[in-house]
Design an enzyme around this catalytic site. Structure first.
Site, PDB file in Angstrom:
ATOM      1  N   ASP A  63      20.877 -60.282  77.896  1.00  0.00           N
ATOM      2  CA  ASP A  63      22.289 -60.342  78.298  1.00  0.00           C
ATOM      3  C   ASP A  63      22.620 -61.584  79.139  1.00  0.00           C
ATOM      4  O   ASP A  63      23.721 -61.674  79.696  1.00  0.00           O
ATOM      5  CB  ASP A  63      22.644 -59.087  79.114  1.00  0.00           C
ATOM      6  CG  ASP A  63      22.854 -57.865  78.221  1.00  0.00           C
ATOM      7  OD1 ASP A  63      23.507 -58.001  77.167  1.00  0.00           O
ATOM      8  OD2 ASP A  63      22.370 -56.785  78.586  1.00  0.00           O
ATOM      9  N   GLU A  68      29.222 -64.347  83.633  1.00  0.00           N
ATOM     10  CA  GLU A  68      30.170 -63.977  84.697  1.00  0.00           C
ATOM     11  C   GLU A  68      29.702 -62.758  85.502  1.00  0.00           C
ATOM     12  O   GLU A  68      30.202 -62.520  86.599  1.00  0.00           O
ATOM     13  CB  GLU A  68      31.582 -63.724  84.153  1.00  0.00           C
ATOM     14  CG  GLU A  68      31.798 -62.348  83.608  1.00  0.00           C
ATOM     15  CD  GLU A  68      33.268 -61.976  83.499  1.00  0.00           C
ATOM     16  OE1 GLU A  68      34.128 -62.727  83.978  1.00  0.00           O
ATOM     17  OE2 GLU A  68      33.555 -60.921  82.915  1.00  0.00           O
ATOM     18  N   ASP A  69      28.750 -62.004  84.970  1.00  0.00           N
ATOM     19  CA  ASP A  69      28.340 -60.810  85.707  1.00  0.00           C
ATOM     20  C   ASP A  69      27.469 -61.118  86.914  1.00  0.00           C
ATOM     21  O   ASP A  69      27.429 -60.346  87.868  1.00  0.00           O
ATOM     22  CB  ASP A  69      27.634 -59.830  84.761  1.00  0.00           C
ATOM     23  CG  ASP A  69      28.603 -59.279  83.748  1.00  0.00           C
ATOM     24  OD1 ASP A  69      29.758 -59.017  84.127  1.00  0.00           O
ATOM     25  OD2 ASP A  69      28.232 -59.154  82.569  1.00  0.00           O
ATOM     26  N   ARG A 139      28.561 -50.047  86.903  1.00  0.00           N
ATOM     27  CA  ARG A 139      27.802 -51.212  87.374  1.00  0.00           C
ATOM     28  C   ARG A 139      28.138 -51.631  88.814  1.00  0.00           C
ATOM     29  O   ARG A 139      27.375 -52.371  89.428  1.00  0.00           O
ATOM     30  CB  ARG A 139      28.098 -52.414  86.460  1.00  0.00           C
ATOM     31  CG  ARG A 139      27.734 -52.208  85.003  1.00  0.00           C
ATOM     32  CD  ARG A 139      26.240 -52.214  84.787  1.00  0.00           C
ATOM     33  NE  ARG A 139      25.899 -51.930  83.402  1.00  0.00           N
ATOM     34  CZ  ARG A 139      25.830 -52.848  82.451  1.00  0.00           C
ATOM     35  NH1 ARG A 139      26.098 -54.097  82.724  1.00  0.00           N
ATOM     36  NH2 ARG A 139      25.502 -52.499  81.229  1.00  0.00           N
ATOM     37  N   HIS A 169      33.387 -52.716  81.885  1.00  0.00           N
ATOM     38  CA  HIS A 169      33.838 -53.421  83.095  1.00  0.00           C
ATOM     39  C   HIS A 169      35.363 -53.404  83.173  1.00  0.00           C
ATOM     40  O   HIS A 169      36.043 -53.268  82.154  1.00  0.00           O
ATOM     41  CB  HIS A 169      33.424 -54.902  83.029  1.00  0.00           C
ATOM     42  CG  HIS A 169      31.964 -55.149  83.202  1.00  0.00           C
ATOM     43  ND1 HIS A 169      31.217 -55.876  82.302  1.00  0.00           N
ATOM     44  CD2 HIS A 169      31.106 -54.805  84.196  1.00  0.00           C
ATOM     45  CE1 HIS A 169      29.968 -55.963  82.724  1.00  0.00           C
ATOM     46  NE2 HIS A 169      29.867 -55.320  83.866  1.00  0.00           N
ATOM     47  N   CYS A 254      33.460 -63.093  79.813  1.00  0.00           N
ATOM     48  CA  CYS A 254      32.107 -62.949  80.380  1.00  0.00           C
ATOM     49  C   CYS A 254      31.154 -64.064  79.988  1.00  0.00           C
ATOM     50  O   CYS A 254      30.075 -64.170  80.558  1.00  0.00           O
ATOM     51  CB  CYS A 254      31.511 -61.603  80.051  1.00  0.00           C
ATOM     52  SG  CYS A 254      31.629 -61.171  78.344  1.00  0.00           S
TER      53      CYS A 254
HETATM   54  C1  CIR Z   1      25.894 -55.536  79.434  1.00  0.00           C
HETATM   55  O1  CIR Z   1      25.985 -54.346  79.117  1.00  0.00           O
HETATM   56  O2  CIR Z   1      25.637 -55.866  80.583  1.00  0.00           O
HETATM   57  C2  CIR Z   1      26.070 -56.572  78.360  1.00  0.00           C
HETATM   58  N1  CIR Z   1      25.589 -56.074  77.113  1.00  0.00           N
HETATM   59  C3  CIR Z   1      27.525 -56.974  78.219  1.00  0.00           C
HETATM   60  C4  CIR Z   1      28.086 -57.610  79.452  1.00  0.00           C
HETATM   61  C5  CIR Z   1      29.478 -58.076  79.254  1.00  0.00           C
HETATM   62  N2  CIR Z   1      29.969 -58.652  80.432  1.00  0.00           N
HETATM   63  C6  CIR Z   1      31.249 -58.637  80.801  1.00  0.00           C
HETATM   64  O3  CIR Z   1      32.087 -58.053  80.143  1.00  0.00           O
HETATM   65  N3  CIR Z   1      31.552 -59.216  81.934  1.00  0.00           N
END
Ligand code: CIR
Length: 261
Positions: A63, A68-69, A139, A169, A254
């Site tokens: 991932d 951005e996470d 999260r 999110h 993201c």
């Molecule tokens: C996750 O579940 O963490 C990743 N498969 C997808 C993250 C997407 N991030 C976002 O929308 N900020």
């Protein structure tokens, strides 16, 4: 002279298909197509003169492309997060290293981090003027939200926590147009009444927009009716196919972090 806007990105891992899934069923993902779509995404910024800085590739993190996470930038404050999914915490090391390189290169940033039991994914943070809406999701927890609120206060931002139960999110459900109108697909939004000004859009993949500046927005190619709606409001709409990322619950926001501009 004002600096050009700058984004941080990271190329997709060949193991993208193994990424986390919360609300969707796993379907096949084509790593070659993902790479091609990612290059198209990056080009949408570079073609408009933005600086694009690549974080070190992290093939061991499926991932990691969803940059951005792990990092939130508000004004000149850069906050390294504490991702809610344990599988994603290892992304922080290379994200922090990329941030250090930017600071060494002269980009003015104050660097902070979410710590202890605080959990926060950048995908849960939506900035609209001086408000940061922060999703309380699987999260992001209350400690993470409280830490972020304290960190951004000196920068003139206040945090408003909002429930997120129908999507991964907050920004999987709502983002904002350049004029501050919050846009979302109502079946995915817990409480549209939370936002000062809310515009319902007809398609799930139309809810995510990135402000490209000069009245333009970037969005998924998979929401043609919503693209027309935005164009009817006078916006220039740039669309990119991102199917392989949408299969992993990702969207246009993201895949990059706006650091400057
Ligand atoms: C996750 O579940 O963490 C990743 N498969 C997808 C993250 C997407 N991030 C976002 O929308 N900020």
């Amino acid at each position: 002279m004002p600096s050009l806007p700058l984004i941080l990105v990271r190329p997709p891992s060949p193991r993208l298909a193994e990424g986390e899934l919360t609300h969707l069923d796993r379907v096949p993902v084509d790593p070659g197509l993902a790479r091609q779509q990612w290059e198209g995404y990056v080009a949408a910024f570079a073609d408009r003169g933005w600086d694009v800085v690549e974080l070190e590739a992290a093939p061991e993190h499926p991932d990691g492309v969803f940059v951005e996470d792990a990092l939130i930038v508000v004004d000149r404050l850069a906050v390294l997060t504490s991702p809610g999914a344990p599988s994603r915490r290892g992304e922080l090391t290379s994200t922090a290293a990329g941030l250090d390189r930017l600071v060494d290169a002269g980009v003015a940033l104050d660097v902070a981090a979410i710590s202890g039991a605080g959990r926060l994914d950048g995908g849960d943070v939506l900035e609209v003027a001086d408000v940061l809406y922060v999703g309380r999701s699987t999260r992001t927890n209350d400690q993470g939200i409280a830490q972020l609120a304290a960190l951004v206060k000196p920068y003139g931002r206040r945090v408003v926590a909002v429930p997120v139960s129908k999507v991964l999110h907050l920004k999987s459900a709502v983002t904002a147009l350049p004029d501050g109108t919050v846009v979302g697909h109502p079946p995915l939004v817990d409480d549209p009444g939370t936002f000062g000004s809310f515009l319902a859009v007809p398609e799930e993949h139309g809810t995510a927009v990135v402000d490209l500046g000069d009245g333009a927005v970037l969005m998924s190619a998979d929401a043609p009716q919503t693209a027309k709606l935005y164009a009817s409001r006078g916006l220039e709409v740039v669309t990119v196919p991102i199917t392989e990322f949408e299969r992993l619950e990702g969207c246009v926001t993201c895949l990059s972090v706006r650091v400057r501009g």
